[in-house]
Design a protein around this motif. Structure first.
Motif, PDB file in Angstrom:
ATOM      1  N   SER A  42       0.815  -1.219   0.000  1.00 28.32           N
ATOM      2  CA  SER A  42       0.000   0.000   0.000  1.00 28.32           C
ATOM      3  C   SER A  42       0.848   1.269   0.000  1.00 28.32           C
ATOM      4  O   SER A  42       0.350   2.349  -0.315  1.00 28.32           O
ATOM      5  N   PRO A  45       4.291   3.579  -4.861  1.00 26.87           N
ATOM      6  CA  PRO A  45       3.658   4.540  -5.779  1.00 26.87           C
ATOM      7  C   PRO A  45       2.914   3.807  -6.889  1.00 26.87           C
ATOM      8  O   PRO A  45       3.243   2.665  -7.226  1.00 26.87           O
ATOM      9  N   ASP A  46       1.925   4.450  -7.469  1.00 25.41           N
ATOM     10  CA  ASP A  46       1.081   3.820  -8.495  1.00 25.41           C
ATOM     11  C   ASP A  46       1.773   3.806  -9.859  1.00 25.41           C
ATOM     12  O   ASP A  46       1.298   4.410 -10.833  1.00 25.41           O
ATOM     13  N   THR A  48       2.797   2.597 -13.422  1.00 20.98           N
ATOM     14  CA  THR A  48       2.224   1.802 -14.509  1.00 20.98           C
ATOM     15  C   THR A  48       3.293   1.544 -15.572  1.00 20.98           C
ATOM     16  O   THR A  48       4.386   2.119 -15.526  1.00 20.98           O
ATOM     17  N   ARG A 122       3.293  10.406  -5.939  1.00 20.75           N
ATOM     18  CA  ARG A 122       2.228   9.499  -5.506  1.00 20.75           C
ATOM     19  C   ARG A 122       1.433   8.936  -6.681  1.00 20.75           C
ATOM     20  O   ARG A 122       0.827   7.867  -6.583  1.00 20.75           O
ATOM     21  N   GLN A 123       1.415   9.667  -7.799  1.00 19.52           N
ATOM     22  CA  GLN A 123       0.681   9.199  -8.978  1.00 19.52           C
ATOM     23  C   GLN A 123       1.480   8.200  -9.812  1.00 19.52           C
ATOM     24  O   GLN A 123       0.963   7.638 -10.773  1.00 19.52           O
ATOM     25  N   GLY A 124       2.745   7.993  -9.461  1.00 21.77           N
ATOM     26  CA  GLY A 124       3.548   7.000 -10.168  1.00 21.77           C
ATOM     27  C   GLY A 124       4.499   7.573 -11.193  1.00 21.77           C
ATOM     28  O   GLY A 124       5.228   6.817 -11.851  1.00 21.77           O
ATOM     29  N   GLN A 152       5.405  -2.143 -10.516  1.00 21.03           N
ATOM     30  CA  GLN A 152       4.227  -2.085 -11.390  1.00 21.03           C
ATOM     31  C   GLN A 152       3.360  -3.331 -11.229  1.00 21.03           C
ATOM     32  O   GLN A 152       2.135  -3.244 -11.120  1.00 21.03           O
ATOM     33  N   VAL A 155       1.651  -3.321  -7.675  1.00 20.79           N
ATOM     34  CA  VAL A 155       0.541  -2.358  -7.623  1.00 20.79           C
ATOM     35  C   VAL A 155      -0.662  -2.910  -8.375  1.00 20.79           C
ATOM     36  O   VAL A 155      -1.809  -2.773  -7.940  1.00 20.79           O
ATOM     37  N   ARG A 158      -2.288  -5.415  -6.288  1.00 18.66           N
ATOM     38  CA  ARG A 158      -2.891  -4.749  -5.136  1.00 18.66           C
ATOM     39  C   ARG A 158      -4.297  -4.267  -5.459  1.00 18.66           C
ATOM     40  O   ARG A 158      -5.188  -4.286  -4.612  1.00 18.66           O
ATOM     41  N   GLU A 159      -4.494  -3.845  -6.711  1.00 23.40           N
ATOM     42  CA  GLU A 159      -5.786  -3.303  -7.113  1.00 23.40           C
ATOM     43  C   GLU A 159      -6.786  -4.391  -7.450  1.00 23.40           C
ATOM     44  O   GLU A 159      -7.986  -4.128  -7.521  1.00 23.40           O
TER      45      GLU A 159
END
Length: 245
Positions: A42, A45-46, A48, A122-124, A152, A155, A158-159
Motif C-alpha cells: 500500500s 507509488p502507483d 504503470t 504518488r501518482q507514479g 508495477q 501495484v 494490489r488493485e
C-alpha cells in the motif's frame, strides 16, 4: 552526510546524486535502515507500464541532455519475472515516494546483489533513479527497470481485490446468523419443512435392521468392495445367526 558509496563517486557524479535526492530532503537512500522503510504494498507509488516507458525511453539524461532511449532496458522484465528482484522497500517522503531494492546479477549470481532505487510521486510518475552497477550513473540500467517492473506488477495485483478479500460492503445482513457445524444446520425451506414434517402423533420411521442387512447383501453380490462391508458382522467374516441374504 552521505554513504561511503556516494563519497567515493567523482565530483560530477556526486553532485548529480545530491541533486536527485533534494526532493527527499537530501536523505541518502543508502543510509536508510530497514526499520525506517516499509514492505507494505500500500506504500508503493502507483507506477504503470506507461510510467516506466516514459522514464526509460523518453526521460532526459542529466549528462547528455538527451532522451535515455533505453529500449533494451525494457527487457529487464525478464530479470523481474525470473525472481532476481529482492528485498523491496518503500518510504513516503513529502510528496515523493522512494523505492529501493536489491537485484541479482543476471550472469554472476554469486556476486553481491546490486542496489537500485528510484523516486516517484504518488501518482507514479518517475522523477529520478540510481543504481550501484557500472551503468547506474546513467540512471537507466536494467536493474533500475527491473525494480520498476516489480513495483508495477505489485501495484496491479494490489488493485485486483476480490469480494472475499475485503470487508463486506454491499450491506448488513437482515439478521445475525451464528456459526454452526454442517450437521447442525437446517437446510430446509419453509415450504419443504411443512411437507416433510411428521403429522402430530406420528413418528419418523427408521430403517429396520433386516432391511439394512439386505442392502449389505446386495452390495456383496454386486461385487462391490465397499468399506461398509468390512465393518458389518457377517460380511467381515464374523458369523451371526440372523443374517438375511
Amino acid at each position: 552526510m552521505y554513504s561511503e558509496y556516494v563519497e567515493n563517486l567523482d565530483n560530477e557524479a556526486k553532485q548529480r546524486y545530491i541533486e536527485k535526492i533534494k526532493d527527499i530532503n537530501y536523505k541518502d537512500p543508502y543510509l536508510l535502515h530497514n526499520t525506517e522503510l516499509s514492505t507494505s504494498a500500500s506504500d508503493l507509488p502507483d507506477v504503470t507500464y506507461i510510467d516506466i516507458v516514459n522514464y526509460m525511453v523518453y526521460g532526459v539524461s542529466a549528462y547528455t541532455l538527451e532522451e535515455f532511449k533505453a529500449y533494451k532496458s525494457l527487457q529487464a522484465y525478464n530479470l523481474f519475472s525470473c525472481g532476481w528482484v529482492l528485498n523491496v522497500f518503500a518510504k513516503k517522503m513529502a510528496a515523493m515516494c522512494l523505492v529501493i531494492g536489491k537485484v541479482r546479477h543476471s550472469q554472476r549470481l554469486s556476486e553481491k546483489p546490486l542496489s537500485p532505487w528510484f523516486l516517484a510521486n504518488r501518482q507514479g510518475v518517475i522523477q529520478s533513479a540510481h543504481c550501484t552497477c557500472m551503468a547506474g550513473l546513467g540512471e537507466s540500467c536494467t536493474h533500475i527497470a527491473a525494480l520498476m517492473f516489480f513495483v508495477q506488477y505489485t501495484v496491479l495485483k494490489r488493485e485486483e481485490k476480490s469480494v472475499t478479500s475485503i470487508e463486506q460492503y454491499w450491506g448488513k445482513p437482515k439478521k445475525s446468523v451464528d456459526f454452526a457445524q454442517v450437521k447442525d444446520i437446517d437446510f430446509s425451506t419453509p415450504s419443504t419443512s411443512k411437507e416433510s414434517a411428521p403429522k402430530e402423533g406420528s413418528s419418523v420411521p427408521e430403517m429396520e435392521d433386516v432391511e439394512f442387512f439386505k442392502f449389505c447383501g446386495q452390495l456383496r453380490d454386486a461385487g462391490c468392495n465397499s468399506a461398509l462391508l468390512k465393518v458389518v458382522p457377517g460380511f467381515n467374516d464374523v458369523e451371526i445367526g440372523w443374517l438375511v441374504s
